[in-house]
Structure formats: structure tokens, C-alpha cells
Design an enzyme around this catalytic site. Structure first.
Site, PDB file in Angstrom:
ATOM      1  N   MET A  64       0.809  -1.221   0.000  1.00 32.54           N
ATOM      2  CA  MET A  64       0.000   0.000   0.000  1.00 32.54           C
ATOM      3  C   MET A  64       0.841   1.268   0.000  1.00 32.54           C
ATOM      4  SD  MET A  64      -2.901  -1.030  -0.417  1.00 32.54           S
ATOM      5  CE  MET A  64      -3.763   0.523  -0.363  1.00 32.54           C
ATOM      6  N   VAL A 117       2.431  -2.566   9.070  1.00 32.44           N
ATOM      7  CA  VAL A 117       1.637  -3.797   9.257  1.00 32.44           C
ATOM      8  C   VAL A 117       0.331  -3.575  10.030  1.00 32.44           C
ATOM      9  CG1 VAL A 117       3.438  -5.546   9.089  1.00 32.44           C
ATOM     10  CG2 VAL A 117       3.120  -4.319  11.237  1.00 32.44           C
ATOM     11  N   GLU A 118      -0.633  -4.477   9.761  1.00 30.83           N
ATOM     12  CA  GLU A 118      -1.951  -4.389  10.409  1.00 30.83           C
ATOM     13  C   GLU A 118      -1.859  -5.003  11.814  1.00 30.83           C
ATOM     14  OE1 GLU A 118      -4.349  -2.729   9.194  1.00 30.83           O
ATOM     15  OE2 GLU A 118      -6.259  -3.514   9.915  1.00 30.83           O
ATOM     16  N   LYS A 166       1.264  -0.293  15.147  1.00 33.41           N
ATOM     17  CA  LYS A 166       0.751   0.980  14.605  1.00 33.41           C
ATOM     18  C   LYS A 166       0.716   2.045  15.712  1.00 33.41           C
ATOM     19  CE  LYS A 166      -2.284  -0.337  10.706  1.00 33.41           C
ATOM     20  NZ  LYS A 166      -1.533   0.205   9.572  1.00 33.41           N
ATOM     21  N   SER A 216      -6.811  -1.602   7.498  1.00 28.69           N
ATOM     22  CA  SER A 216      -7.934  -2.341   6.919  1.00 28.69           C
ATOM     23  C   SER A 216      -9.114  -2.357   7.870  1.00 28.69           C
ATOM     24  CB  SER A 216      -7.507  -3.782   6.613  1.00 28.69           C
ATOM     25  OG  SER A 216      -6.487  -3.786   5.666  1.00 28.69           O
ATOM     26  N   HIS A 234      -8.756   4.011   4.157  1.00 31.36           N
ATOM     27  CA  HIS A 234      -8.651   2.624   3.707  1.00 31.36           C
ATOM     28  C   HIS A 234      -8.654   2.673   2.186  1.00 31.36           C
ATOM     29  CE1 HIS A 234     -10.378  -1.730   3.648  1.00 31.36           C
ATOM     30  NE2 HIS A 234      -9.099  -1.671   3.333  1.00 31.36           N
ATOM     31  N   ASN A 236      -6.442  -1.474  -3.238  1.00 28.80           N
ATOM     32  CA  ASN A 236      -5.223  -1.802  -3.953  1.00 28.80           C
ATOM     33  C   ASN A 236      -5.552  -2.140  -5.418  1.00 28.80           C
ATOM     34  OD1 ASN A 236      -2.670  -2.723  -4.620  1.00 28.80           O
ATOM     35  ND2 ASN A 236      -2.910  -4.679  -3.603  1.00 28.80           N
TER      36      ASN A 236
END
Ligand code: NAI
Length: 285
Positions: free
Chosen positions: A17, A90-91, A96, A118, A139, A142
């Protein structure tokens, strides 16, 4: 259309992303500072951005303006003078939160802090930052430079001036922002990710092949690529993380990633970015 002269965003994370968001901004004449974890990741991110720029130009995704300048480097300090910061790492809520906390201590008050997630609720991440009014979530889909619509998530503490600034930036990047309220998975992941999980369960149960699932969803229901091809584009590791986050926050165990998805991630078959997922790809993108 191009960015305003004063737009100088920083993007943190140059993976799937972050590199696409960076390419989108550069293609609109906006200079970007891209931050990665180490020198090797910086080089990889630069290659990804170049590849995405080529792809975007091939698809006619950009206006006729000179390309913005890319500065790719390590260390969050490089984001200090940014006019907006897009975090695209990273999610993982803890990772985060740590990075957003550091960024909020670094940038000038009133600088929009944008977490590209996400589905981790903005208000959870707001706990980690100095000024929750400066934080909101986007969000992007992609590839970000080809899909015009962007889900924008306003947390209960997001300030109006932050929202306005981010909507302005997105419009200058030819995006169509759609603002929704804060909730696990927001709208798109709340609907798409469980469907992909069930599509994988259908394959796992032997009901249909990967190709048959996608052909049915494409040909009968008008899904653009089929859910499993979409999963490969998203990245199966990211998908599994987002499903876990959704399961934890909704308390619904069916949202936990199914065994087939988990085994593919464990085997390193992450989708297009690793060359193999539900499908095989000739080259790593
Ligand atoms: P990715 O795994 O492809 O890239 C993440 C990048 O962040 C890696 O290159 C990593 O080296 C870098 N990174 C990690 N920690 C960092 C740090 N402290 N400083 C700088 N860089 C750091 O992940 P992807 O797919 O790009 O996802 C990023 C975010 O965007 C996630 O939260 C994901 O849920 C969200 N997202 C992903 C979509 C997709 O289709 N893959 C779609 C929409 C949102």
C-alpha cells in the site's frame, strides 16, 4: 489536476500500500518522503514505487504534470516537516500505536496523521497519539492509484479541520473520499474480508476449486476479479491479520482466518507479492 505547491506528505512503510500511495502522489506532482525500516527495505520500496509508477502510467492514471520528487529513507525523523503523514505499516494495533505515538510527538500540531488500516478502529489508535483530533484513518483499495474511491474513517475524536485537510488532499489526488464512522473493519473490510474467508472455506471443504469460486463470483455476481484473486492482491498475511482483528473486536469466531488461509501464510504463499497464493504468478509484484 496536481497537488498544491505546499503538499509534502510523508508515507511510513513502502510495502504493497505505501508504495502505491507514494506512486499516486508522485504521479500527481506531489513530492513524497517515504520511510522504511532499513536500507534494504528502502531499496525494495523504491523498486516497488518505480514499478507502480510504470503500471499507473500505462493505465493512464495520472494527470499531465511533472512527477513529484521521491525521498526514500529510514528513520521517522524524516517525516518531521511533512504536511500530512500516512502510516502504512503492518496491520498490528500495537505496532501501529507505537509508530503513530512517535510521529505525533514529532510533527507540528495540526498535521494530519493518517493511519492506512484495513479495519483497526481509529479511536483505539487515538489512545497512543498526543492529539487525537489530528488522527483519522483511510482505507485505500489496492492499487490505490487505479481505484478512485477511498474509505475515510472519522473517529469520535477526529477534528473537523483534520477531516477537511485530508479530504482536500484526496481530491487533489483525484480520489473520491467516502466518509464513514469508526467501527471494526469499517464498511469495506467488514463486508469483503468475511466473504474472502468463506470463499477459502468453500475451497477447503472441496466444494469447488479456486478457479471455479472466482469464475462463479465474477460471471454470476459481477465481482470484478473473484474473491480469491482479490485475496492474492491484498496479500494473505495482511488479510489474515485483518480477519484476526475483526474477530477479536466483533467477538465472532467465524471471522478468524480459516485453516487454508493460515496454512498458506505459514508456507510463505502470500499472494502476488510473494509470487504465489491461491494462484501462481510469473513475477513478484
Ligand atoms: P506490507 O506488509 O506489504 O508493507 C508494510 C511495510 O511497512 C513493510 O515494507 C515494512 O518494512 C514497513 N514497516 C513496518 N514497520 C515500519 C516502521 N516502523 N517504519 C517504517 N516502515 C515500517 O503491508 P501492506 O499490505 O502495504 O499494508 C499496510 C497497511 O495498509 C496495513 O495496515 C493494511 O491492513 C492496510 N491495507 C492493506 C491493503 C492491501 O490490499 N494490502 C488494502 C488497504 C489497507
Amino acid at each position: 489536476m496536481g497537488g498544491q505547491a505546499q503538499d509534502r506528505p510523508a508515507v511510513i512503510g513502502g510495502g504493497v500500500m505505501g508504495s502505491a500511495i507514494t506512486a499516486m502522489a508522485l504521479g500527481h506532482g506531489v513530492p513524497v518522503t517515504l520511510v522504511e525500516i532499513d536500507g534494504e527495505a528502502v531499496e525494495l520500496a523504491k523498486r516497488r514505487v518505480a514499478q507502480q509508477l510504470r503500471h499507473a502510467r500505462l493505465m493512464g492514471a495520472f494527470p499531465d504534470v511533472p512527477e513529484g520528487e521521491l525521498t526514500a529513507t529510514t528513520g521517522l525523523a524524516a517525516a518531521r516537516d511533512a504536511t500530512a503523514v500516512v502510516e502504512a505499516i503492518v496491520e498490528d494495533d500495537k505496532v501501529k500505536a507505537a509508530v503513530l505515538g512517535e510521529l505525533s510527538a514529532l510533527v507540528a500540531p495540526g498535521t494530519p496523521l493518517i493511519t492506512n488500516t484495513s479495519g483497526i478502529p481509529v479511536d483505539e489508535l487515538a489512545e497512543a497519539v498526543e492529539r487525537p483530533a489530528d488522527l483519522l484513518a483511510t482505507h485505500f483499495m489496492n492499487p490505490a492509484y487505479l481505484i478512485p474511491n477511498v474509505e475515510v474513517v472519522r473517529g469520535p475524536r477526529t477534528g473537523q479541520s483534520t477531516l477537511d485537510a485530508v479530504l482536500g488532499l484526496l481530491e487533489r489526488l483525484s480520489r473520491k473520499p467516502i466518509v464513514v464512522r469508526d467501527s471494526p473493519g469499517f464498511v469495506t473490510s467488514r463486508l469483503l474480508h468475511p466473504m474472502i474467508n468463506d470463499a477459502a472455506r468453500v475451497v477447503e471443504a472441496g466444494t469447488a476449486s479456486v478457479e471455479a469460486v472466482d469464475e462463479l463470483m465474477q460471471g454470476c455476481l459481477g465481482h470484478p476479479t473473484g474473491p480469491l484473486r482479490t485475496a492474492d492482491l491484498i496479500g494473505l498475511d495482511n488479510l489474515a491479520d485483518a480477519l484476526r482483528a475483526l474477530a477479536e473486536r466483533t467477538g465472532d469466531p467465524r471471522h478468524a482466518p480459516c485453516a487454508l488461509l493460515r496454512s498458506k501464510v505459514a508456507d510463505g504463499h502470500l499472494g502476488r507479492k510473494s509470487g504465489r497464493g491461491f494462484y501462481e504468478y510469473g513475477k513478484v509484484f
